[in-house]
Design a protein around this motif. Structure first.
Motif, PDB file in Angstrom:
ATOM      1  N   GLY A  48       0.776  -1.237   0.000  1.00  0.00           N
ATOM      2  CA  GLY A  48       0.000   0.000   0.000  1.00  0.00           C
ATOM      3  C   GLY A  48       0.806   1.285   0.000  1.00  0.00           C
ATOM      4  O   GLY A  48       0.272   2.341   0.314  1.00  0.00           O
ATOM      5  N   HIS A  49       2.060   1.225  -0.374  1.00  0.00           N
ATOM      6  CA  HIS A  49       2.903   2.424  -0.404  1.00  0.00           C
ATOM      7  C   HIS A  49       2.946   2.972  -1.826  1.00  0.00           C
ATOM      8  O   HIS A  49       3.890   2.747  -2.579  1.00  0.00           O
ATOM      9  N   TRP A  50       1.913   3.713  -2.187  1.00  0.00           N
ATOM     10  CA  TRP A  50       1.728   4.160  -3.563  1.00  0.00           C
ATOM     11  C   TRP A  50       2.837   5.086  -4.027  1.00  0.00           C
ATOM     12  O   TRP A  50       3.352   4.927  -5.141  1.00  0.00           O
ATOM     13  N   LEU A  51       3.201   6.059  -3.213  1.00  0.00           N
ATOM     14  CA  LEU A  51       4.202   7.042  -3.620  1.00  0.00           C
ATOM     15  C   LEU A  51       5.551   6.382  -3.895  1.00  0.00           C
ATOM     16  O   LEU A  51       6.194   6.659  -4.907  1.00  0.00           O
ATOM     17  N   TYR A  52       5.954   5.502  -3.025  1.00  0.00           N
ATOM     18  CA  TYR A  52       7.273   4.878  -3.193  1.00  0.00           C
ATOM     19  C   TYR A  52       7.260   3.789  -4.258  1.00  0.00           C
ATOM     20  O   TYR A  52       8.293   3.504  -4.871  1.00  0.00           O
ATOM     21  N   THR A  53       6.099   3.222  -4.518  1.00  0.00           N
ATOM     22  CA  THR A  53       5.973   2.329  -5.678  1.00  0.00           C
ATOM     23  C   THR A  53       6.242   3.141  -6.938  1.00  0.00           C
ATOM     24  O   THR A  53       7.008   2.720  -7.809  1.00  0.00           O
ATOM     25  N   GLY A  54       5.630   4.309  -7.019  1.00  0.00           N
ATOM     26  CA  GLY A  54       5.837   5.183  -8.168  1.00  0.00           C
ATOM     27  C   GLY A  54       7.288   5.593  -8.317  1.00  0.00           C
ATOM     28  O   GLY A  54       7.831   5.612  -9.429  1.00  0.00           O
ATOM     29  N   PHE A  55       7.935   5.909  -7.209  1.00  0.00           N
ATOM     30  CA  PHE A  55       9.347   6.291  -7.259  1.00  0.00           C
ATOM     31  C   PHE A  55      10.196   5.147  -7.802  1.00  0.00           C
ATOM     32  O   PHE A  55      11.066   5.352  -8.653  1.00  0.00           O
ATOM     33  N   MET A  56       9.939   3.930  -7.341  1.00  0.00           N
ATOM     34  CA  MET A  56      10.718   2.790  -7.827  1.00  0.00           C
ATOM     35  C   MET A  56      10.423   2.526  -9.305  1.00  0.00           C
ATOM     36  O   MET A  56      11.321   2.151 -10.056  1.00  0.00           O
ATOM     37  N   CYS A  57       9.191   2.754  -9.737  1.00  0.00           N
ATOM     38  CA  CYS A  57       8.876   2.618 -11.161  1.00  0.00           C
ATOM     39  C   CYS A  57       9.691   3.621 -11.969  1.00  0.00           C
ATOM     40  O   CYS A  57      10.233   3.289 -13.036  1.00  0.00           O
TER      41      CYS A  57
END
Length: 157
Positions: A48-57
Protein backbone atom coordinates in the motif's frame (compact mmCIF):
# COMPACT_ATOMS: atom_id res chain seq x y z
CA UNK A 1 -0.55 13.30 10.98
CA UNK A 2 2.76 13.12 12.89
CA UNK A 3 2.61 9.32 12.65
CA UNK A 4 2.26 9.52 8.84
CA UNK A 5 5.39 11.69 8.68
CA UNK A 6 7.34 9.17 10.79
CA UNK A 7 6.09 6.28 8.64
CA UNK A 8 7.04 8.15 5.50
CA UNK A 9 10.50 8.97 6.86
CA UNK A 10 11.02 5.36 7.89
CA UNK A 11 9.88 4.10 4.48
CA UNK A 12 12.11 6.63 2.74
CA UNK A 13 15.05 5.35 4.77
CA UNK A 14 14.21 1.75 3.77
CA UNK A 15 13.99 2.66 0.08
CA UNK A 16 17.34 4.48 0.28
CA UNK A 17 18.93 1.48 1.97
CA UNK A 18 17.54 -0.90 -0.64
CA UNK A 19 18.83 1.33 -3.43
CA UNK A 20 22.30 1.47 -1.84
CA UNK A 21 22.36 -2.30 -1.46
CA UNK A 22 21.29 -2.82 -5.06
CA UNK A 23 23.84 -0.33 -6.36
CA UNK A 24 26.66 -2.37 -4.82
CA UNK A 25 25.32 -5.78 -5.80
CA UNK A 26 28.36 -7.84 -6.79
CA UNK A 27 28.21 -9.72 -10.04
CA UNK A 28 24.74 -8.59 -11.07
CA UNK A 29 24.06 -7.18 -14.49
CA UNK A 30 22.21 -3.91 -14.93
CA UNK A 31 19.20 -5.88 -16.14
CA UNK A 32 19.20 -7.95 -12.93
CA UNK A 33 19.43 -4.80 -10.82
CA UNK A 34 16.48 -3.31 -12.70
CA UNK A 35 14.51 -6.50 -12.06
CA UNK A 36 15.35 -6.10 -8.36
CA UNK A 37 13.97 -2.54 -8.48
CA UNK A 38 10.84 -3.86 -10.13
CA UNK A 39 10.49 -6.46 -7.36
CA UNK A 40 10.87 -3.72 -4.75
CA UNK A 41 8.16 -1.69 -6.54
CA UNK A 42 5.83 -4.69 -6.43
CA UNK A 43 6.58 -5.25 -2.74
CA UNK A 44 5.84 -1.61 -1.95
CA UNK A 45 2.64 -1.77 -4.02
CA UNK A 46 1.47 -4.91 -2.23
CA UNK A 47 1.96 -3.08 1.07
CA UNK A 48 0.00 0.00 0.00
CA UNK A 49 2.90 2.42 -0.40
CA UNK A 50 1.73 4.16 -3.56
CA UNK A 51 4.20 7.04 -3.62
CA UNK A 52 7.27 4.88 -3.19
CA UNK A 53 5.97 2.33 -5.68
CA UNK A 54 5.84 5.18 -8.17
CA UNK A 55 9.35 6.29 -7.26
CA UNK A 56 10.72 2.79 -7.83
CA UNK A 57 8.88 2.62 -11.16
CA UNK A 58 10.60 5.87 -12.13
CA UNK A 59 13.93 4.27 -11.18
CA UNK A 60 13.25 1.13 -13.21
CA UNK A 61 12.50 3.11 -16.35
CA UNK A 62 15.48 5.42 -15.86
CA UNK A 63 17.94 2.58 -15.30
CA UNK A 64 16.59 0.58 -18.23
CA UNK A 65 16.89 3.59 -20.53
CA UNK A 66 20.45 4.16 -19.36
CA UNK A 67 21.22 0.50 -20.01
CA UNK A 68 19.97 0.95 -23.58
CA UNK A 69 22.18 4.05 -23.84
CA UNK A 70 25.22 1.95 -22.89
CA UNK A 71 24.43 -0.57 -25.63
CA UNK A 72 24.05 2.15 -28.29
CA UNK A 73 26.75 4.61 -27.40
CA UNK A 74 30.35 4.58 -26.27
CA UNK A 75 29.94 7.36 -23.71
CA UNK A 76 28.26 7.16 -20.33
CA UNK A 77 24.62 8.20 -19.97
CA UNK A 78 24.13 11.68 -18.55
CA UNK A 79 23.50 12.23 -14.85
CA UNK A 80 19.91 13.32 -15.41
CA UNK A 81 16.53 11.93 -14.45
CA UNK A 82 14.51 13.16 -17.42
CA UNK A 83 13.52 10.00 -19.23
CA UNK A 84 12.69 11.66 -22.55
CA UNK A 85 16.14 13.29 -22.70
CA UNK A 86 17.87 9.96 -22.04
CA UNK A 87 15.67 8.22 -24.62
CA UNK A 88 16.28 10.98 -27.15
CA UNK A 89 20.03 10.90 -26.57
CA UNK A 90 20.28 7.22 -27.43
CA UNK A 91 17.82 7.27 -30.32
CA UNK A 92 15.05 5.38 -28.55
CA UNK A 93 12.55 8.24 -28.26
CA UNK A 94 11.72 8.24 -31.97
CA UNK A 95 10.93 4.52 -31.76
CA UNK A 96 8.39 5.02 -28.97
CA UNK A 97 4.66 5.14 -29.47
CA UNK A 98 2.75 8.24 -28.40
CA UNK A 99 1.44 6.22 -25.47
CA UNK A 100 4.98 5.38 -24.34
CA UNK A 101 6.04 9.02 -24.67
CA UNK A 102 3.01 10.04 -22.62
CA UNK A 103 3.92 7.51 -19.96
CA UNK A 104 7.44 8.99 -19.71
CA UNK A 105 5.93 12.44 -19.30
CA UNK A 106 3.47 11.19 -16.69
CA UNK A 107 5.98 9.50 -14.41
CA UNK A 108 8.54 12.30 -14.29
CA UNK A 109 6.77 13.75 -11.24
CA UNK A 110 7.49 10.47 -9.42
CA UNK A 111 11.19 11.29 -9.13
CA UNK A 112 10.72 12.31 -5.50
CA UNK A 113 14.16 11.47 -4.10
CA UNK A 114 15.31 15.04 -3.46
CA UNK A 115 11.97 16.85 -3.45
CA UNK A 116 10.44 18.98 -0.74
CA UNK A 117 7.90 17.28 1.47
CA UNK A 118 5.09 19.48 0.16
CA UNK A 119 5.82 18.25 -3.38
CA UNK A 120 5.80 14.64 -2.21
CA UNK A 121 2.51 15.20 -0.41
CA UNK A 122 0.96 16.74 -3.54
CA UNK A 123 2.07 13.77 -5.66
CA UNK A 124 0.94 11.28 -3.01
CA UNK A 125 -2.58 12.78 -3.05
CA UNK A 126 -2.87 11.90 -6.76
CA UNK A 127 -2.07 8.22 -6.20
CA UNK A 128 -4.30 5.38 -5.09
CA UNK A 129 -4.38 1.65 -5.65
CA UNK A 130 -5.86 1.94 -9.14
CA UNK A 131 -3.56 4.68 -10.48
CA UNK A 132 -0.49 3.06 -8.96
CA UNK A 133 -1.41 -0.35 -10.38
CA UNK A 134 -1.64 1.26 -13.82
CA UNK A 135 1.78 2.92 -13.37
CA UNK A 136 3.30 -0.39 -12.24
CA UNK A 137 1.82 -2.24 -15.22
CA UNK A 138 2.99 0.41 -17.68
CA UNK A 139 6.44 0.28 -16.09
CA UNK A 140 6.59 -3.48 -16.62
CA UNK A 141 5.56 -3.02 -20.25
CA UNK A 142 8.10 -0.24 -20.84
CA UNK A 143 10.82 -2.26 -19.11
CA UNK A 144 10.11 -5.32 -21.26
CA UNK A 145 9.97 -3.22 -24.44
CA UNK A 146 13.32 -1.55 -23.75
CA UNK A 147 14.90 -4.90 -22.86
CA UNK A 148 13.70 -6.23 -26.21
CA UNK A 149 15.28 -3.23 -27.94
CA UNK A 150 18.51 -3.90 -26.03
CA UNK A 151 18.53 -7.50 -27.27
CA UNK A 152 17.90 -6.35 -30.84
CA UNK A 153 20.67 -3.76 -30.62
CA UNK A 154 23.09 -6.20 -28.98
CA UNK A 155 22.60 -8.77 -31.72
CA UNK A 156 23.46 -6.25 -34.44
CA UNK A 157 26.45 -4.70 -32.71
Amino acid sequence: MRENVRDRDRLEHIVEAIDRILSFADGKTKEELEADDLSVAELLFNNGHWLYTGFMCHQVVEKTLKCYWCVCRDDDPPFIHEHWRIAEGCGLYTKMSEEQKGFLEGIKRLNIEARYQEFKDDVARTLNRETTARILEQTKQMHAWILEKIKEKSSTR
